[in-house]
Write a protein that holds these residues in place. Structure first.
Motif: not given
Length: 140
Positions: A34-35, A37-38, A73-74, A70, A41
Motif C-alpha cells: 500500500v503506497t 497515496q493509497q 485498484r483499491l 487508486i 485515500v
C-alpha cells in the motif's frame, strides 16, 4: 560560466530528499503493498464515507486521474466499494469495505510511527514549527 546552485540550500532538493526518506521508511515499516497515496485515500474515506472522486481528490490533494487509478485498484482489491448516488445517478459514492477498514486499522499505527520517527530528526521545540512551515509550503 553559469554558477551552480548550492543544493543544500535549495528547497525543492531538500523536499525531494525528505520525501525519499519518507518513502524508504514507508516501504520498510508501513507497507510494501500500500503506497502512502493509497493510504491517504483509505484514510480520507474513513474520515468521510460516501464521497465522490472529486471530493476525495480535494481531500487528499491528489489529482483526479491519480485518484481514479487508486480507487480502481483499491476496489479491485476489495478495500473500497462504489455505489451510485440515489439522488444523482451520475455520481458514484465511495466507501471503505470491512476489509478496507481492517487494512487501514493496521496501517495507521505504523504511519504514526514513521511520522514520529521523521520528526525525531528535529529538536522537540522545533517540531510544531516544522509542521506549520511544511503546511505553508504545501499550500494547506
Amino acid at each position: 560560466m553559469t554558477q551552480a546552485l548550492d543544493l543544500e540550500e535549495y528547497v525543492g532538493h531538500l523536499i525531494r530528499r525528505a520525501e525519499q526518506r519518507h518513502t524508504a521508511l514507508w516501504s520498510t515499516q508501513v507497507s510494501r503493498d500500500v503506497t502512502s497515496q493509497q493510504f491517504a485515500v483509505l484514510n480520507a474515506l474513513a474520515a468521510g464515507p460516501d464521497i465522490d472522486q472529486r471530493t476525495l481528490a480535494a481531500a487528499t490533494s491528489l489529482d483526479r486521474s491519480t485518484v481514479n487509478i487508486i480507487v480502481r485498484r483499491l476496489t479491485e482489491q476489495g478495500h473500497v466499494r462504489q455505489n451510485r448516488d440515489t439522488d444523482d445517478r451520475r455520481r458514484t459514492l465511495l466507501r471503505l469495505t470491512a476489509d478496507g477498514v481492517r487494512l487501514l486499522e493496521t496501517l495507521i499505527p505504523r504511519a504514526q510511527h514513521i511520522n514520529t520517527e521523521l520528526l525525531q530528526a528535529l529538536p522537540t521545540a522545533e517540531r510544531d514549527t516544522a509542521l506549520r512551515l511544511l503546511k505553508l509550503l504545501a499550500g494547506a
